[in-house]
Design a protein around this motif. Structure first.
Motif, PDB file in Angstrom:
ATOM      1  N   GLU A 144      20.073 -36.498   4.420  1.00  0.00           N
ATOM      2  CA  GLU A 144      21.184 -36.175   3.504  1.00  0.00           C
ATOM      3  C   GLU A 144      21.455 -37.305   2.502  1.00  0.00           C
ATOM      4  O   GLU A 144      21.858 -37.061   1.367  1.00  0.00           O
ATOM      5  CB  GLU A 144      22.455 -35.772   4.267  1.00  0.00           C
ATOM      6  CG  GLU A 144      23.044 -36.725   5.301  1.00  0.00           C
ATOM      7  CD  GLU A 144      22.153 -36.984   6.540  1.00  0.00           C
ATOM      8  OE1 GLU A 144      22.524 -37.888   7.298  1.00  0.00           O
ATOM      9  OE2 GLU A 144      21.107 -36.318   6.743  1.00  0.00           O
ATOM     10  N   ASP A 145      21.186 -38.558   2.906  1.00  0.00           N
ATOM     11  CA  ASP A 145      21.325 -39.687   1.959  1.00  0.00           C
ATOM     12  C   ASP A 145      20.329 -39.513   0.815  1.00  0.00           C
ATOM     13  O   ASP A 145      20.668 -39.681  -0.359  1.00  0.00           O
ATOM     14  CB  ASP A 145      21.000 -41.021   2.648  1.00  0.00           C
ATOM     15  CG  ASP A 145      22.011 -41.419   3.696  1.00  0.00           C
ATOM     16  OD1 ASP A 145      23.225 -41.320   3.411  1.00  0.00           O
ATOM     17  OD2 ASP A 145      21.592 -41.813   4.806  1.00  0.00           O
ATOM     18  N   VAL A 146      19.088 -39.196   1.197  1.00  0.00           N
ATOM     19  CA  VAL A 146      18.028 -39.060   0.193  1.00  0.00           C
ATOM     20  C   VAL A 146      18.317 -37.851  -0.709  1.00  0.00           C
ATOM     21  O   VAL A 146      18.219 -37.937  -1.934  1.00  0.00           O
ATOM     22  CB  VAL A 146      16.635 -38.945   0.879  1.00  0.00           C
ATOM     23  CG1 VAL A 146      15.542 -38.699  -0.152  1.00  0.00           C
ATOM     24  CG2 VAL A 146      16.341 -40.214   1.679  1.00  0.00           C
ATOM     25  N   ASP A 147      18.731 -36.735  -0.097  1.00  0.00           N
ATOM     26  CA  ASP A 147      19.056 -35.529  -0.883  1.00  0.00           C
ATOM     27  C   ASP A 147      20.153 -35.835  -1.905  1.00  0.00           C
ATOM     28  O   ASP A 147      20.048 -35.466  -3.070  1.00  0.00           O
ATOM     29  CB  ASP A 147      19.568 -34.405   0.038  1.00  0.00           C
ATOM     30  CG  ASP A 147      18.427 -33.784   0.835  1.00  0.00           C
ATOM     31  OD1 ASP A 147      17.256 -34.027   0.477  1.00  0.00           O
ATOM     32  OD2 ASP A 147      18.709 -33.064   1.814  1.00  0.00           O
ATOM     33  N   ARG A 148      21.208 -36.496  -1.420  1.00  0.00           N
ATOM     34  CA  ARG A 148      22.338 -36.802  -2.303  1.00  0.00           C
ATOM     35  C   ARG A 148      21.884 -37.707  -3.450  1.00  0.00           C
ATOM     36  O   ARG A 148      22.224 -37.503  -4.600  1.00  0.00           O
ATOM     37  CB  ARG A 148      23.469 -37.459  -1.497  1.00  0.00           C
ATOM     38  CG  ARG A 148      24.794 -37.450  -2.250  1.00  0.00           C
ATOM     39  CD  ARG A 148      25.994 -37.961  -1.444  1.00  0.00           C
ATOM     40  NE  ARG A 148      25.890 -37.791  -0.013  1.00  0.00           N
ATOM     41  CZ  ARG A 148      25.824 -38.802   0.871  1.00  0.00           C
ATOM     42  NH1 ARG A 148      25.843 -40.047   0.453  1.00  0.00           N
ATOM     43  NH2 ARG A 148      25.750 -38.565   2.169  1.00  0.00           N
ATOM     44  N   TYR A 149      21.084 -38.712  -3.092  1.00  0.00           N
ATOM     45  CA  TYR A 149      20.623 -39.661  -4.120  1.00  0.00           C
ATOM     46  C   TYR A 149      19.757 -38.970  -5.172  1.00  0.00           C
ATOM     47  O   TYR A 149      19.902 -39.203  -6.369  1.00  0.00           O
ATOM     48  CB  TYR A 149      19.846 -40.814  -3.476  1.00  0.00           C
ATOM     49  CG  TYR A 149      19.599 -41.937  -4.454  1.00  0.00           C
ATOM     50  CD1 TYR A 149      20.662 -42.714  -4.915  1.00  0.00           C
ATOM     51  CD2 TYR A 149      18.330 -42.201  -4.951  1.00  0.00           C
ATOM     52  CE1 TYR A 149      20.460 -43.729  -5.842  1.00  0.00           C
ATOM     53  CE2 TYR A 149      18.112 -43.208  -5.878  1.00  0.00           C
ATOM     54  CZ  TYR A 149      19.182 -43.970  -6.307  1.00  0.00           C
ATOM     55  OH  TYR A 149      18.982 -44.965  -7.234  1.00  0.00           O
ATOM     56  N   LEU A 150      18.898 -38.073  -4.705  1.00  0.00           N
ATOM     57  CA  LEU A 150      17.970 -37.412  -5.623  1.00  0.00           C
ATOM     58  C   LEU A 150      18.627 -36.276  -6.411  1.00  0.00           C
ATOM     59  O   LEU A 150      18.015 -35.713  -7.324  1.00  0.00           O
ATOM     60  CB  LEU A 150      16.737 -36.904  -4.872  1.00  0.00           C
ATOM     61  CG  LEU A 150      15.860 -38.004  -4.254  1.00  0.00           C
ATOM     62  CD1 LEU A 150      14.681 -37.401  -3.516  1.00  0.00           C
ATOM     63  CD2 LEU A 150      15.374 -38.985  -5.323  1.00  0.00           C
ATOM     64  N   HIS A 188      21.006 -36.775  -8.342  1.00  0.00           N
ATOM     65  CA  HIS A 188      21.320 -37.390  -9.643  1.00  0.00           C
ATOM     66  C   HIS A 188      20.024 -37.939 -10.249  1.00  0.00           C
ATOM     67  O   HIS A 188      19.021 -38.051  -9.554  1.00  0.00           O
ATOM     68  CB  HIS A 188      22.318 -38.529  -9.464  1.00  0.00           C
ATOM     69  CG  HIS A 188      23.579 -38.093  -8.797  1.00  0.00           C
ATOM     70  ND1 HIS A 188      24.553 -37.378  -9.441  1.00  0.00           N
ATOM     71  CD2 HIS A 188      24.004 -38.229  -7.517  1.00  0.00           C
ATOM     72  CE1 HIS A 188      25.529 -37.107  -8.599  1.00  0.00           C
ATOM     73  NE2 HIS A 188      25.228 -37.606  -7.421  1.00  0.00           N
ATOM     74  N   ASP A 189      20.088 -38.336 -11.519  1.00  0.00           N
ATOM     75  CA  ASP A 189      18.866 -38.793 -12.208  1.00  0.00           C
ATOM     76  C   ASP A 189      18.593 -40.286 -12.044  1.00  0.00           C
ATOM     77  O   ASP A 189      17.638 -40.809 -12.617  1.00  0.00           O
ATOM     78  CB  ASP A 189      18.984 -38.502 -13.712  1.00  0.00           C
ATOM     79  CG  ASP A 189      18.932 -37.012 -13.976  1.00  0.00           C
ATOM     80  OD1 ASP A 189      18.558 -36.257 -13.053  1.00  0.00           O
ATOM     81  OD2 ASP A 189      19.286 -36.603 -15.102  1.00  0.00           O
ATOM     82  N   GLU A 190      19.415 -40.942 -11.264  1.00  0.00           N
ATOM     83  CA  GLU A 190      19.317 -42.405 -11.195  1.00  0.00           C
ATOM     84  C   GLU A 190      17.923 -42.922 -10.825  1.00  0.00           C
ATOM     85  O   GLU A 190      17.510 -43.991 -11.267  1.00  0.00           O
ATOM     86  CB  GLU A 190      20.357 -42.920 -10.191  1.00  0.00           C
ATOM     87  CG  GLU A 190      20.489 -44.426 -10.171  1.00  0.00           C
ATOM     88  CD  GLU A 190      21.586 -44.899  -9.229  1.00  0.00           C
ATOM     89  OE1 GLU A 190      22.768 -44.651  -9.499  1.00  0.00           O
ATOM     90  OE2 GLU A 190      21.248 -45.512  -8.194  1.00  0.00           O
ATOM     91  N   TRP A 191      17.190 -42.179 -10.008  1.00  0.00           N
ATOM     92  CA  TRP A 191      15.872 -42.623  -9.538  1.00  0.00           C
ATOM     93  C   TRP A 191      14.838 -42.698 -10.653  1.00  0.00           C
ATOM     94  O   TRP A 191      13.872 -43.448 -10.576  1.00  0.00           O
ATOM     95  CB  TRP A 191      15.351 -41.669  -8.447  1.00  0.00           C
ATOM     96  CG  TRP A 191      15.130 -40.254  -8.932  1.00  0.00           C
ATOM     97  CD1 TRP A 191      16.066 -39.245  -8.970  1.00  0.00           C
ATOM     98  CD2 TRP A 191      13.926 -39.707  -9.488  1.00  0.00           C
ATOM     99  NE1 TRP A 191      15.509 -38.100  -9.498  1.00  0.00           N
ATOM    100  CE2 TRP A 191      14.199 -38.350  -9.815  1.00  0.00           C
ATOM    101  CE3 TRP A 191      12.648 -40.213  -9.720  1.00  0.00           C
ATOM    102  CZ2 TRP A 191      13.231 -37.516 -10.379  1.00  0.00           C
ATOM    103  CZ3 TRP A 191      11.679 -39.369 -10.283  1.00  0.00           C
ATOM    104  CH2 TRP A 191      11.985 -38.040 -10.594  1.00  0.00           C
ATOM    105  N   MET A 192      15.087 -41.917 -11.729  1.00  0.00           N
ATOM    106  CA  MET A 192      14.081 -41.810 -12.792  1.00  0.00           C
ATOM    107  C   MET A 192      13.883 -43.123 -13.544  1.00  0.00           C
ATOM    108  O   MET A 192      14.859 -43.787 -13.892  1.00  0.00           O
ATOM    109  CB  MET A 192      14.499 -40.749 -13.809  1.00  0.00           C
ATOM    110  CG  MET A 192      14.432 -39.349 -13.274  1.00  0.00           C
ATOM    111  SD  MET A 192      14.889 -38.209 -14.579  1.00  0.00           S
ATOM    112  CE  MET A 192      14.745 -36.678 -13.703  1.00  0.00           C
ATOM    113  N   GLY A 193      12.627 -43.449 -13.770  1.00  0.00           N
ATOM    114  CA  GLY A 193      12.308 -44.632 -14.579  1.00  0.00           C
ATOM    115  C   GLY A 193      12.546 -45.948 -13.879  1.00  0.00           C
ATOM    116  O   GLY A 193      12.546 -47.004 -14.524  1.00  0.00           O
TER     117      GLY A 193
END
Ligand SMILES: Cc1cn([C@H]2C[C@H](O)[C@@H](COP(=O)(O)OP(=O)(O)OP(=O)(O)O)O2)c(=O)[nH]c1=O
Length: 193
Positions: free
Chosen positions: A133-139, A141-146
């Protein structure tokens, strides 16, 4: 007064430099192939890419200081660059969950006279265990991109960080302690300082 070109498309690097009163005269992103070579260590990769970015921009911009950097997240001998898609970002975060990893910041400065200095800065980061659920929540949003390793320590991923050893700004994209030393060492004179 010297002219400074930041050879980077990263808004983080521009913001970090602004934090210490350095405003590049120009931003010229370098378009290079960032594919790792066979058997290239994450540390070597970060250094080589920073050097290639700086040289690519310096070639067409004589008379200026050219600064470039590259950030690589390393988990064991595996280099994690920017994730291509959601699935790869999930793979990276799952790999980093509950583990200590290294962030290598390569940095290269070329002076108007052609003198070149480069270095790699290592920061160690320990993530808490991340549940699905941590990973789902994080992904969601677009924060991971770039972002190398598919996370941003300066964003929501701050909640993943249990411990950090070394330069924080290096993880965000540019070690401010080291970049200051590099610029002074090659005689760059800032307008602001
Ligand atoms: C690990 C981590 C990386 N990053 C960013 C820094 C870099 O911008 C990016 C890694 O990709 P880089 O290839 O180093 O940089 P870039 O493509 O953004 O820009 P350029 O090559 O033109 O200089 O990941 C964060 O913002 N926060 C973090 O916590």
């Amino acid at each position: 007064m010297s002219k400074l070109i930041l050879a980077s498309a990263s808004p983080r690097r521009l913001e970090l430099l602004a934090q210490i009163g350095i405003v590049p005269d120009q931003v010229v992103p370098a378009d290079i192939d960032e594919t790792p070579k066979a058997d290239e260590s994450p540390r070597r990769l970060a250094l080589r890419l920073a050097e290639e970015k700086a040289r690519a921009v310096a070639k067409d911009n004589g008379g200026a200081f050219v600064l470039a950097a590259d950030t690589v997240v390393a988990c064991g001998q595996r280099a994690l660059g920017k994730a291509e898609d959601h699935a790869e970002a999930r793979k990276f975060l799952t790999l980093l969950s509950g583990r200590r990893h290294r962030v290598y910041g390569g940095m290269c400065l070329i002076a108007p006279d052609g003198a070149e200095r480069s270095r790699v800065i290592e920061t160690q980061v320990k993530f808490r265990t991340l549940g699905r659920e941590d990973v789902d929540r994080y992904l969601s949003h677009d924060e991971w991109m770039g972002k190398a390793g598919a996370y941003a320590i300066q964003g929501h991923a701050a909640t993943f960080v249990k411990a950090i050893s070394g330069s924080y700004s290096n993880v965000v994209g540019l070690s401010l302690c080291e970049v200051d030393g590099l610029l002074r060492g090659l005689g760059y004179q800032s307008k602001e300082v």
